[in-house]
Design an enzyme around this catalytic site. Structure first.
Site, PDB file in Angstrom:
ATOM      1  N   ARG A  77       0.842  -1.194   0.000  1.00  0.00           N
ATOM      2  CA  ARG A  77       0.000   0.000   0.000  1.00  0.00           C
ATOM      3  C   ARG A  77       0.877   1.244   0.000  1.00  0.00           C
ATOM      4  NH1 ARG A  77      -1.827   0.898   4.316  1.00  0.00           N
ATOM      5  NH2 ARG A  77      -1.253  -0.915   5.559  1.00  0.00           N
ATOM      6  N   TYR A 205      -1.403  -3.522  -7.099  1.00  0.00           N
ATOM      7  CA  TYR A 205      -1.176  -4.259  -5.844  1.00  0.00           C
ATOM      8  C   TYR A 205      -2.472  -4.263  -5.021  1.00  0.00           C
ATOM      9  CZ  TYR A 205      -0.327  -5.215  -1.044  1.00  0.00           C
ATOM     10  OH  TYR A 205      -0.474  -5.746   0.213  1.00  0.00           O
ATOM     11  N   LYS A 214      -9.681  -2.007   1.640  1.00  0.00           N
ATOM     12  CA  LYS A 214      -9.289  -0.854   2.447  1.00  0.00           C
ATOM     13  C   LYS A 214     -10.052   0.404   2.044  1.00  0.00           C
ATOM     14  CE  LYS A 214      -6.250  -3.345   4.511  1.00  0.00           C
ATOM     15  NZ  LYS A 214      -6.545  -3.798   5.879  1.00  0.00           N
ATOM     16  N   HIS A 234     -10.628  -1.831  11.438  1.00  0.00           N
ATOM     17  CA  HIS A 234      -9.559  -2.715  10.953  1.00  0.00           C
ATOM     18  C   HIS A 234      -9.394  -3.832  11.986  1.00  0.00           C
ATOM     19  CE1 HIS A 234      -5.115  -2.966   9.402  1.00  0.00           C
ATOM     20  NE2 HIS A 234      -5.904  -3.796   8.760  1.00  0.00           N
ATOM     21  N   SER A 256      -1.449  -3.602  10.265  1.00  0.00           N
ATOM     22  CA  SER A 256      -1.170  -4.524   9.168  1.00  0.00           C
ATOM     23  C   SER A 256       0.040  -5.396   9.481  1.00  0.00           C
ATOM     24  CB  SER A 256      -0.883  -3.728   7.900  1.00  0.00           C
ATOM     25  OG  SER A 256      -1.927  -2.816   7.676  1.00  0.00           O
ATOM     26  N   CYS A 258       0.539  -7.741  11.628  1.00  0.00           N
ATOM     27  CA  CYS A 258       0.840  -7.971  13.051  1.00  0.00           C
ATOM     28  C   CYS A 258       0.099  -9.202  13.571  1.00  0.00           C
ATOM     29  CB  CYS A 258       0.465  -6.757  13.884  1.00  0.00           C
ATOM     30  SG  CYS A 258       1.596  -5.380  13.655  1.00  0.00           S
ATOM     31  N   ASP A 283      -9.734  -9.312   8.969  1.00  0.00           N
ATOM     32  CA  ASP A 283      -9.165  -7.990   8.680  1.00  0.00           C
ATOM     33  C   ASP A 283     -10.114  -6.824   8.941  1.00  0.00           C
ATOM     34  OD1 ASP A 283      -6.905  -6.472   7.745  1.00  0.00           O
ATOM     35  OD2 ASP A 283      -7.938  -6.161   5.850  1.00  0.00           O
ATOM     36  N   ARG A 375       1.573 -12.211  -0.781  1.00  0.00           N
ATOM     37  CA  ARG A 375       0.217 -12.437  -0.258  1.00  0.00           C
ATOM     38  C   ARG A 375      -0.438 -13.674  -0.843  1.00  0.00           C
ATOM     39  NH1 ARG A 375      -2.102  -8.352   3.343  1.00  0.00           N
ATOM     40  NH2 ARG A 375      -0.469  -6.783   3.491  1.00  0.00           N
TER      41      ARG A 375
HETATM   42  C1  OXD Z   1      -3.243  -4.395   5.306  1.00  0.00           C
HETATM   43  C2  OXD Z   1      -3.900  -5.533   4.637  1.00  0.00           C
HETATM   44  O1  OXD Z   1      -2.302  -3.820   4.745  1.00  0.00           O
HETATM   45  O2  OXD Z   1      -4.783  -6.112   5.266  1.00  0.00           O
HETATM   46  O3  OXD Z   1      -3.653  -4.037   6.415  1.00  0.00           O
HETATM   47  O4  OXD Z   1      -3.589  -5.833   3.481  1.00  0.00           O
HETATM   48 MN    MN Z   2      -5.366  -5.110   7.083  1.00  0.00          MN
END
Ligand code: OXD
Ligand code: MN
Length: 590
Positions: A77, A205, A214, A234, A256, A258, A283, A375
């Site tokens: 991102r 991406y 998002k 989130h 993100s 984590c 998420d 991913r």
């Molecule tokens: C983030 C995702 O970046 O979930 O938080 O992709």
């Molecule tokens: Mn996320």
């Protein structure tokens, strides 16, 4: 349903007009209206393979799985290119990049003009949320990327269902995505909350271009939530089932990369016989006060877009099962027989690989084989522990909200806020070390309130106010907790083993919510004493180690409170007084 080969499949005039206008602007050669059918999936997947957008993986090992490589400059991102476009800068607030809607529209329309000449514009209708839920919303993404179409098909309830939900209504999110030449200087992720519109250019991406995620579910969603009386967060959502069959639902906000996906799919350690963790989402949570005064949550998504590195049968077996079929992998490494690999998948890397950039790789290579933010996109229905409530239109009642960051010092393993207002302060003052999920330096501590810093679609101070105001409608509020799985000892080793062992922390949280576990009062909040925390069956982790993981150094905390100032001063003109008072109370307690 029979596929109509990409022909127009809606009678909604507002949709047809807008699609035609955008196709005109982009000079699309063809318009392909997606219906979400299996036949369409097959057709478009084959097309993506023929065009080199996807590589078909080893179908014996990974049935239905495909591989995609994004441009090496386009792997995460881009917060610096993400804009909230509102009439005044104040509405977007100091934590967002801001532009006037008129100016951003004219800049991006100029970039998109003619961008699809000779190309197909795909019309991707999708639902965020379960069928027939009052919280569910419709989005339509127009894109020139087959990768986006096929990923959106996994991540959302995509196709005809969205038009059925929409009916004659004009209330849908308008998303336009043009890849352009993928050059970073044409990369913009622009949100126009008042118009329920998103324009994304110059990227392919996931987080920048799967606009349901998002962009809609969080940035536009948070704005809509403020106006309509709900929260877009989130957060993962999970259900804990006890050996007696009692189910408790929990939402947790971590920044993100984590460990939200791992936590949402956790398998309790052997000592916890009879306990089960059910996944609702990994998420995003949309949460609304219910008529009974509890907070109800849905997962608006239908798939997982998770970070691959570190995912293994040891760290997340349910994820490994989930991604064993029907998955699109991005920027991981490939084995010679077209299997996938990433750092942390297993201990010894294969002797030879093709890395995420397409170059030969051996264990001697200095670079990582998989990009740290590589991913998988996998359908949630593959998850063996998918909660049966995931499609419940009413959502699930949330008993606990957990905030957590990645902090190697200062922050204890777990504590509980004294009440809702204190909990909002705990969430608002959250911080974390940055990860590879966003472009920029990794490992720097930054304030990331409620893990929403990159995702709040309006002034963060007003967002805190919204949280505080909701308490009036949530008469049976969830208890609020803070966790930190990432604290290190003086030798730089993680104090807490994490992963499945997090069940022990979760058990204390659940028992606290149900009024069954004890706790001690500290300046930060309530904490478990050694007698309240289940350590049975742990090899190396004893009550001494627990004390180290829970340690509160008053000097560290005074520094911590001071370091909250930067964000609070930035937001000062919109910061609710309650949070300033909470900070003062904490200082007094310290
Ligand atoms: C983030 C995702 O970046 O979930 O938080 O992709
Ligand atoms: Mn996320």
């Amino acid at each position: 349903m029979q596929m109509k080969n990409g022909k127009c499949n809606t009678q909604n005039g507002a949709v047809i007009n807008w699609v035609n206008r955008m196709a005109g602007l982009c000079c699309a050669e063809k318009i392909f209206w997606c219906d979400g059918s299996e036949a369409e999936k097959e057709l478009l997947t084959n097309l993506a393979v023929a065009e080199g957008i996807l590589i078909k993986l080893n179908q014996e090992k990974l049935p239905g799985c495909y591989y995609h490589r994004s441009h090496p400059s386009d792997v995460a991102r881009v917060e610096q290119c993400t804009y909230i476009c509102t009439d005044t800068e104040e509405e977007a607030g100091p934590t967002n990049n801001w532009a006037l809607p008129k100016q951003m529209y004219s800049k991006l329309h100029a970039l998109c003009a003619g961008a699809m000449a000779g190309k197909t514009m795909y019309v991707v209708p999708y639902l965020m949320g379960p069928l027939d839920s009052p919280l569910t919303k419709v989005g339509i993404e127009l894109t020139d990327s087959l990768y986006v179409v096929l990923s959106m098909r996994i991540m959302t309830r995509m196709g005809q269902v969205a038009y059925e939900h929409l009916g004659e209504s004009e209330d849908f999110n308008h998303g336009l995505h043009c890849m352009l030449d993928l050059s970073p200087d044409k990369r913009f992720i622009a949100h126009f909350p008042k118009d329920n519109t998103i324009i994304s250019t110059g990227s392919n991406y996931g987080g920048n271009v799967l606009l349901g995620k998002k962009c809609f579910a969080l940035r536009i969603g948070s704005y809509l939530g403020r106006n309509e009386g709900w929260l877009a967060e989130h957060m993962l959502i999970l259900g804990v089932e006890s050996p007696t069959g009692e189910k408790t639902f929990v939402a947790a906000a971590f920044p993100s990369a984590c460990g939200k996906t791992n936590f949402a799919m956790m398998i309790p350690p052997p000592h916890f016989t009879g306990w089960k963790i059910w996944t609702i989402g990994d998420d995003i949570a949309w949460m609304k006060p219910g008529p009974d005064g509890q907070l109800y949550a849905i997962n608006p998504e239908s798939g997982y877009f998770g970070v691959a590195p570190g995912t293994s049968c040891q760290t997340n077996l349910n994820a490994m099962k989930t991604i064993s079929r029907d998955t699109i992998y991005t920027n991981v490494a490939l084995t010679p027989d077209l299997d996938v690999w990433w750092e942390g998948k297993d201990e010894t890397p294969p002797p030879e690989l093709i890395d995420w950039k397409g170059n030969p790789w051996t264990p001697e290579s200095k670079e990582k084989a998989a990009h740290p933010n590589s991913r998988f996109a996998a359908p949630m229905t593959n998850n063996p522990m998918l909660a049966p409530e995931v499609n419940d239109p009413a959502g699930v009642p949330i008993s606990a909200i957990i905030f957590g960051g990645r902090r190697s010092t200062t922050i204890p393993l777990v504590y509980s806020a004294f009440n809702w207002i204190h909990g909002v302060y705990v969430g608002a003052s959250m911080s974390s070390e940055t990860t590879a999920a966003a472009v920029g330096a990794v490992g720097q501590v930054r304030r990331d309130p409620m893990a929403m810093l990159p995702f709040c679609g309006y002034n963060m101070g007003d967002y805190f106010k919204h949280w505080l105001n909701l308490r009036k409608l949530v008469t049976i509020p969830p208890r609020i907790f803070h966790v930190n799985w990432f604290r290190k000892d003086d030798d730089g080793k993680f104090l807490w083993p994490g992963f499945g062992e997090n069940m022990r922390v979760l058990k204390w949280i659940i028992e606290r919510c149900r009024g069954r576990a004890g706790a001690n009062e500290t300046p930060l909040g309530w904490v478990p004493g050694p007698q309240d925390f289940d350590l049975e069956g742990m090899d190396e982790f004893d009550s001494e180690r627990l004390a180290a993981a829970q340690r509160m150094s008053m000097d560290d905390w005074k520094r911590e409170v001071l370091s909250q100032d930067e964000l609070f001063i930035k937001l000062y003109s919109h910061l609710p007084k309650e949070l300033i008072f909470q900070r003062e109370l904490l200082v007094a307690r310290l």
